[in-house]
Design a protein around this motif. Structure first.
Motif, PDB file in Angstrom:
ATOM      1  N   VAL A 154      10.006  15.461  18.646  1.00 59.10           N
ATOM      2  CA  VAL A 154      10.822  14.663  18.016  1.00 59.10           C
ATOM      3  C   VAL A 154       9.730  12.567  17.604  1.00 59.10           C
ATOM      4  N   LYS A 155       8.769  12.751  18.781  1.00 56.76           N
ATOM      5  CA  LYS A 155       7.674  12.217  18.400  1.00 56.76           C
ATOM      6  C   LYS A 155       6.972  11.811  17.093  1.00 56.76           C
ATOM      7  N   THR A 156       6.120  12.957  16.954  1.00 58.52           N
ATOM      8  CA  THR A 156       5.813  13.258  15.597  1.00 58.52           C
ATOM      9  C   THR A 156       6.647  12.847  14.489  1.00 58.52           C
ATOM     10  N   ALA A 157       7.262  13.442  14.245  1.00 57.05           N
ATOM     11  CA  ALA A 157       8.711  12.999  13.155  1.00 57.05           C
ATOM     12  C   ALA A 157       8.921  11.538  13.505  1.00 57.05           C
ATOM     13  N   LEU A 158       9.252  10.916  14.849  1.00 59.49           N
ATOM     14  CA  LEU A 158       9.364   9.135  14.104  1.00 59.49           C
ATOM     15  C   LEU A 158       7.370   8.639  14.516  1.00 59.49           C
ATOM     16  N   LEU A 159       6.690   9.078  14.507  1.00 63.83           N
ATOM     17  CA  LEU A 159       5.104   8.633  14.006  1.00 63.83           C
ATOM     18  C   LEU A 159       5.194   8.592  12.610  1.00 63.83           C
ATOM     19  N   ILE A 160       5.863  10.056  11.706  1.00 67.02           N
ATOM     20  CA  ILE A 160       5.410  10.236  10.318  1.00 67.02           C
ATOM     21  C   ILE A 160       6.566   8.832   9.875  1.00 67.02           C
ATOM     22  N   GLY A 161       7.558   8.682  10.197  1.00 70.17           N
ATOM     23  CA  GLY A 161       8.408   7.719   9.682  1.00 70.17           C
ATOM     24  C   GLY A 161       7.962   6.484   9.094  1.00 70.17           C
ATOM     25  N   LEU A 162       7.625   6.576  10.554  1.00 66.62           N
ATOM     26  CA  LEU A 162       6.676   4.911  10.881  1.00 66.62           C
ATOM     27  C   LEU A 162       5.908   4.521  10.143  1.00 66.62           C
ATOM     28  N   PHE A 163       4.819   5.289   9.371  1.00 69.56           N
ATOM     29  CA  PHE A 163       3.792   5.608   8.322  1.00 69.56           C
ATOM     30  C   PHE A 163       4.569   5.421   6.956  1.00 69.56           C
ATOM     31  N   GLN A 164       5.554   6.001   6.705  1.00 68.10           N
ATOM     32  CA  GLN A 164       6.370   5.686   5.745  1.00 68.10           C
ATOM     33  C   GLN A 164       7.094   4.125   5.361  1.00 68.10           C
ATOM     34  N   VAL A 165       6.861   3.565   6.840  1.00 70.62           N
ATOM     35  CA  VAL A 165       7.440   2.112   6.291  1.00 70.62           C
ATOM     36  C   VAL A 165       6.147   1.489   5.172  1.00 70.62           C
ATOM     37  N   LEU A 166       4.959   2.021   4.993  1.00 69.68           N
ATOM     38  CA  LEU A 166       4.051   1.727   4.320  1.00 69.68           C
ATOM     39  C   LEU A 166       3.856   1.926   3.168  1.00 69.68           C
ATOM     40  N   ALA A 167       5.181   2.938   2.753  1.00 66.93           N
ATOM     41  CA  ALA A 167       5.560   2.799   1.468  1.00 66.93           C
ATOM     42  C   ALA A 167       6.595   1.426   0.588  1.00 66.93           C
ATOM     43  N   VAL A 168       6.937   0.703   1.784  1.00 63.27           N
ATOM     44  CA  VAL A 168       7.989  -0.385   0.823  1.00 63.27           C
ATOM     45  C   VAL A 168       6.659  -1.794   0.008  1.00 63.27           C
ATOM     46  N   VAL A 169       5.114  -1.831  -0.303  1.00 66.30           N
ATOM     47  CA  VAL A 169       4.272  -2.085  -1.001  1.00 66.30           C
ATOM     48  C   VAL A 169       4.048  -0.820  -1.361  1.00 66.30           C
ATOM     49  N   PRO A 170       4.585  -1.369  -3.335  1.00 67.64           N
ATOM     50  CA  PRO A 170       4.256  -0.804  -4.476  1.00 67.64           C
ATOM     51  C   PRO A 170       2.979  -0.877  -3.856  1.00 67.64           C
ATOM     52  N   GLY A 171       2.363   1.029  -5.036  1.00 61.97           N
ATOM     53  CA  GLY A 171       0.779   1.393  -5.392  1.00 61.97           C
ATOM     54  C   GLY A 171       0.772   2.248  -3.671  1.00 61.97           C
ATOM     55  N   THR A 172       1.508   2.016  -2.786  1.00 58.18           N
ATOM     56  CA  THR A 172       1.208   2.164  -2.030  1.00 58.18           C
ATOM     57  C   THR A 172       1.442   4.721  -2.033  1.00 58.18           C
ATOM     58  N   SER A 173       2.648   4.642  -2.509  1.00 60.68           N
ATOM     59  CA  SER A 173       3.060   6.056  -1.887  1.00 60.68           C
ATOM     60  C   SER A 173       3.999   6.013  -1.231  1.00 60.68           C
ATOM     61  N   ARG A 174       5.202   7.044  -1.530  1.00 59.27           N
ATOM     62  CA  ARG A 174       5.735   7.076   0.092  1.00 59.27           C
ATOM     63  C   ARG A 174       5.170   8.549   0.647  1.00 59.27           C
ATOM     64  N   SER A 175       5.287   9.601  -0.253  1.00 55.38           N
ATOM     65  CA  SER A 175       4.605  10.707  -0.341  1.00 55.38           C
ATOM     66  C   SER A 175       2.874   9.992   0.206  1.00 55.38           C
ATOM     67  N   GLY A 176       2.642   9.620   0.100  1.00 47.82           N
ATOM     68  CA  GLY A 176       0.609   9.536   0.549  1.00 47.82           C
ATOM     69  C   GLY A 176       0.763   8.727   1.653  1.00 47.82           C
ATOM     70  N   SER A 177       1.065   8.044   2.108  1.00 47.84           N
ATOM     71  CA  SER A 177       1.638   7.606   3.724  1.00 47.84           C
ATOM     72  C   SER A 177       1.901   8.179   4.743  1.00 47.84           C
ATOM     73  N   THR A 178       2.926   9.080   3.975  1.00 48.21           N
ATOM     74  CA  THR A 178       3.519   9.781   4.805  1.00 48.21           C
ATOM     75  C   THR A 178       2.844  11.751   5.465  1.00 48.21           C
ATOM     76  N   ILE A 179       2.250  11.869   4.047  1.00 51.04           N
ATOM     77  CA  ILE A 179       1.041  12.639   4.565  1.00 51.04           C
ATOM     78  C   ILE A 179      -0.101  12.650   5.810  1.00 51.04           C
ATOM     79  N   ILE A 180      -0.800  10.404   4.888  1.00 50.72           N
ATOM     80  CA  ILE A 180      -2.008  10.468   5.753  1.00 50.72           C
ATOM     81  C   ILE A 180      -1.140  10.167   7.198  1.00 50.72           C
ATOM     82  N   GLY A 181      -0.290   9.647   7.407  1.00 46.03           N
ATOM     83  CA  GLY A 181       0.208   9.633   8.958  1.00 46.03           C
ATOM     84  C   GLY A 181      -0.089  11.329   9.595  1.00 46.03           C
ATOM     85  N   GLY A 182       0.822  11.899   8.470  1.00 43.44           N
ATOM     86  CA  GLY A 182       0.830  13.271   9.590  1.00 43.44           C
ATOM     87  C   GLY A 182      -0.054  14.290   9.779  1.00 43.44           C
TER      88      GLY A 182
END
Length: 278
Positions: A154-182
């Motif tokens: 559960v902790k890992t899932a939540l941390l990946i979700g936190l990285f997903q937030v970075l994707a609100v900045v255009p150009g970041t890439s939602r998949s890019g931010s979560t993959i990097i975080g994971g």
């Protein structure tokens, strides 16, 4: 709708279908595409279209991973078995990982207004491209601690979700931010890629619904045709893109995508700077 407009929508659907799942930023590509492919629609409809077209991409995930996500059957494959209980737990992790994105959703319009410009997009393309290369070099000597969806805590899932937030900045890439975080927290490339696909289901459905509500439901026949065509093209192209990505990362790392992002960022920056001063 004219033949020219038809082909414009098809091209935009292809771009969305490819770039939504590969960690290369759909926004960066669509900004460039918008310079050369101008649909004969209002600005309000275009803003809504570029979000709602993602529903086609999401349906591709639902179709490809239906047995793995549908809670009322047992799934077996790739050495992993997911029973109904496991799938309910997986959905719990997906919902939990989406909570950070839901919490900041009231600020999406503000962020889009302030940061949705070519400078920010280009810089994020370059920055995250560099991060991909650095993190993959760092990751060479590490062994993933999470190699299946069942192992994901559960902790890992939540941390990946936190990285997903970075994707609100255009150009970041939602998949890019979560993959990097994971990858940083020890999840294997295949598992974090699949979990990223699954996170897109509630996130994109929610974002599309908000955009449609904001735009209103008073669509013309042409607008409905554009939406359906764009989603259909994005759906079929997404199926190919997802299969390609999963096959690719089983044998390769993400550095190639990092270099691609850097080059695209330089191209975006160079094009708009040149356009401004020439």
């Amino acid at each position: 709708m004219s033949i020219i407009e038809f082909f414009k929508v098809v091209i935009l659907g292809i771009i969305e279908g490819i770039t939504e799942w590969l960690p290369i930023s759909s926004t960066g590509h669509l900004i460039l595409a918008d310079e050369f492919i101008k649909l004969n629609v209002s600005d309000a409809f275009m803003q809504m279209f570029l979000v709602v077209i993602q529903l086609g991409a999401i349906l591709a995930v639902v179709v490809l991973y239906f047995k793995k996500l549908w809670p009322f059957c047992t799934w077996e494959g790739n050495g992993e078995v997911l029973k109904s209980k496991d799938k309910w737990i997986l959905w719990g992790k997906i919902v939990l990982a989406c909570l950070p994105a839901i919490c900041i959703s009231p600020f999406n319009d503000f962020i889009e207004e302030k940061f949705n410009n070519y400078v920010v997009v280009a810089m994020m393309l370059i920055v995250y491209g560099i991060l991909f290369i650095i993190i993959e070099n760092y990751n060479k000597k590490r062994t993933p601690t999470c190699t299946s969806l069942k192992e994901m805590s559960v902790k890992t899932a939540l941390l990946i979700g936190l990285f997903q937030v970075l994707a609100v900045v255009p150009g970041t890439s939602r998949s890019g931010s979560t993959i990097i975080g994971g990858i940083l927290i020890g999840v294997s490339r295949t598992v974090v890629a699949e979990f990223t696909f699954f996170l897109g289901i509630p996130v994109m459905f929610g974002a599309s619904l908000l955009k449609v509500v904001k735009f209103g439901f008073d669509f013309t026949g042409t607008e409905i045709t554009i939406l359906l065509l764009g989603m259909a093209v994005a759906f079929f192209v997404s199926i190919l893109a997802i299969k390609f990505l999963i096959g690719y990362i089983k044998k390769h790392d993400f550095k190639a995508f990092g270099w691609y992002r850097i080059v695209l960022g330089i191209v975006v920056l160079g094009y708009f700077v040149g356009k401004t001063y020439i």
